[in-house]
Design an enzyme around this catalytic site. Sequence first.
Site, PDB file in Angstrom:
ATOM      1  N   SER A 196       9.298   6.174  -2.910  1.00 38.69           N
ATOM      2  CA  SER A 196       9.167   5.179  -1.840  1.00 38.69           C
ATOM      3  C   SER A 196       7.988   5.585  -0.972  1.00 38.69           C
ATOM      4  CB  SER A 196      10.447   5.188  -0.998  1.00 38.69           C
ATOM      5  OG  SER A 196      10.205   4.569   0.245  1.00 38.69           O
ATOM      6  N   SER A 197       7.301   4.593  -0.443  1.00 41.09           N
ATOM      7  CA  SER A 197       6.178   4.904   0.448  1.00 41.09           C
ATOM      8  C   SER A 197       6.669   5.689   1.663  1.00 41.09           C
ATOM      9  CB  SER A 197       5.516   3.614   0.918  1.00 41.09           C
ATOM     10  OG  SER A 197       5.133   2.873  -0.216  1.00 41.09           O
ATOM     11  N   GLU A 248      12.886  -2.228  -9.249  1.00 38.27           N
ATOM     12  CA  GLU A 248      14.338  -2.356  -9.042  1.00 38.27           C
ATOM     13  C   GLU A 248      14.834  -1.539  -7.856  1.00 38.27           C
ATOM     14  OE1 GLU A 248      16.373  -1.485 -12.696  1.00 38.27           O
ATOM     15  OE2 GLU A 248      15.963  -3.484 -13.492  1.00 38.27           O
ATOM     16  N   GLY A 265       5.669   4.747  -8.657  1.00 39.52           N
ATOM     17  CA  GLY A 265       6.453   3.524  -8.904  1.00 39.52           C
ATOM     18  C   GLY A 265       5.538   2.310  -8.948  1.00 39.52           C
ATOM     19  N   HIS A 266       4.637   2.207  -7.948  1.00 41.04           N
ATOM     20  CA  HIS A 266       3.688   1.087  -7.942  1.00 41.04           C
ATOM     21  C   HIS A 266       2.780   1.159  -9.171  1.00 41.04           C
ATOM     22  CE1 HIS A 266       4.265   1.554  -3.436  1.00 41.04           C
ATOM     23  NE2 HIS A 266       4.570   0.286  -3.620  1.00 41.04           N
ATOM     24  N   GLN A 273       8.052  -8.919   7.981  1.00 41.16           N
ATOM     25  CA  GLN A 273       9.270  -8.417   7.326  1.00 41.16           C
ATOM     26  C   GLN A 273       9.809  -7.148   7.980  1.00 41.16           C
ATOM     27  OE1 GLN A 273       7.093  -7.836   3.438  1.00 41.16           O
ATOM     28  NE2 GLN A 273       8.507  -6.121   3.232  1.00 41.16           N
ATOM     29  N   GLY A 288       0.816  -1.208   0.000  1.00 43.41           N
ATOM     30  CA  GLY A 288       0.000   0.000   0.000  1.00 43.41           C
ATOM     31  C   GLY A 288       0.847   1.254   0.000  1.00 43.41           C
ATOM     32  N   ALA A 289       0.228   2.400   0.410  1.00 44.00           N
ATOM     33  CA  ALA A 289       0.872   3.715   0.322  1.00 44.00           C
ATOM     34  C   ALA A 289       1.434   3.873  -1.089  1.00 44.00           C
ATOM     35  CB  ALA A 289       1.953   3.880   1.391  1.00 44.00           C
TER      36      ALA A 289
HETATM   37  O1  PAF Z   1       8.136  -4.519  -1.782  1.00 44.60           O
HETATM   38  C1  PAF Z   1       7.154  -4.626  -1.030  1.00 44.60           C
HETATM   39  O2  PAF Z   1       6.282  -3.763  -0.971  1.00 44.60           O
HETATM   40  C2  PAF Z   1       7.056  -5.831  -0.115  1.00 44.60           C
HETATM   41  O3  PAF Z   1       8.298  -6.229   0.340  1.00 44.60           O
HETATM   42  C3  PAF Z   1       6.291  -7.015  -0.753  1.00 44.60           C
HETATM   43  C4  PAF Z   1       7.033  -7.574  -1.953  1.00 44.60           C
HETATM   44  C5  PAF Z   1       4.907  -6.566  -1.155  1.00 44.60           C
HETATM   45  C6  PAF Z   1       6.147  -8.151   0.266  1.00 44.60           C
HETATM   46  O4  PAF Z   1       5.462  -7.733   1.404  1.00 44.60           O
END
Ligand code: PAF
Length: 283
Positions: free
Chosen positions: A188-189, A151, A36-37, A61, A31-32
Amino acid sequence: MKIINSSLDLGKQLQIYRAAAKSVGFVPTMGALHQGHLSLIQEAVRCNDLVVVSIFVNPTQFNNSKDLEQYPKTLERDVLKIKSVTSTDLFVFIPSVEDIYGTDISSNSFDFGGIEHQMEGQFRPGHFDGVGTVVQKLFNTVNPDRAYFGEKDFQQLQIINRLVHIMGSKISIVSCPIAREPNGLAMSSRNARLTTQEKEHASKLYRTLKTVQHQFGTDDVSYIQEWVNNQFKDDEIISLEYFQISDELTLKSTQKINTNIKYRAFIAAYIRDVRLIDNIALN
Ligand code: PAF
């Protein structure tokens, strides 16, 4: 566009597409969402009949609980942004932590051939086990033809390539270039937590990498390393965590250049408690 909240529902909906031999592209996110997304989603839309975008802030993570707490959450805006980029079939998968993990919110332990111990692995212990765990779960649910990764998280991209290999999966991993602000700052978020002045100052990370790109091939790696350290030595806003030049495949830091190997420069730094990373191809 359809919003789906459970793995079971998503599996059922996907069966319909599978039965009709439609291709599925997958963009996992936390999210956020930023440009880029959106560029990953656009690329997935261009190449697949159906696109699944997941929004799931994966607790396993985050090695730092404060980072998890402060991770920007902008669900409504994210959904509107996704809506704005696409006209094809698109599912937004927004599961709960329980849906993904059940009652056992923990990571599996992976052997990614050593790349998990480099850079981010050193500074964020357990991070790649968390990424591997959630991406494996998501891949098993979505089972896409193609999955899209940026990347900017280059080490993550290499980890995912190895994950697919470990899983014996046929999913094709598509990497997409880093989206940047006009001043060069990698999107970046976490940038949402920076002030306007800090964002301006943070573009120094990219400018440093661009200079390194010019120096590479002419100057020694040790000279470049020292030059970078000096750039940040007296910087009162950016605190450098690491800079290194690495082989793209092993991600091991190098001092000697072999012309047959592809190298990248990697940088990680803090502005206050906001952690920023970036990288650039050197040859
Ligand atoms: O890059 C991310 O946003 C995260 O690491 C991912 C790949 C969605 C896994 O939670």
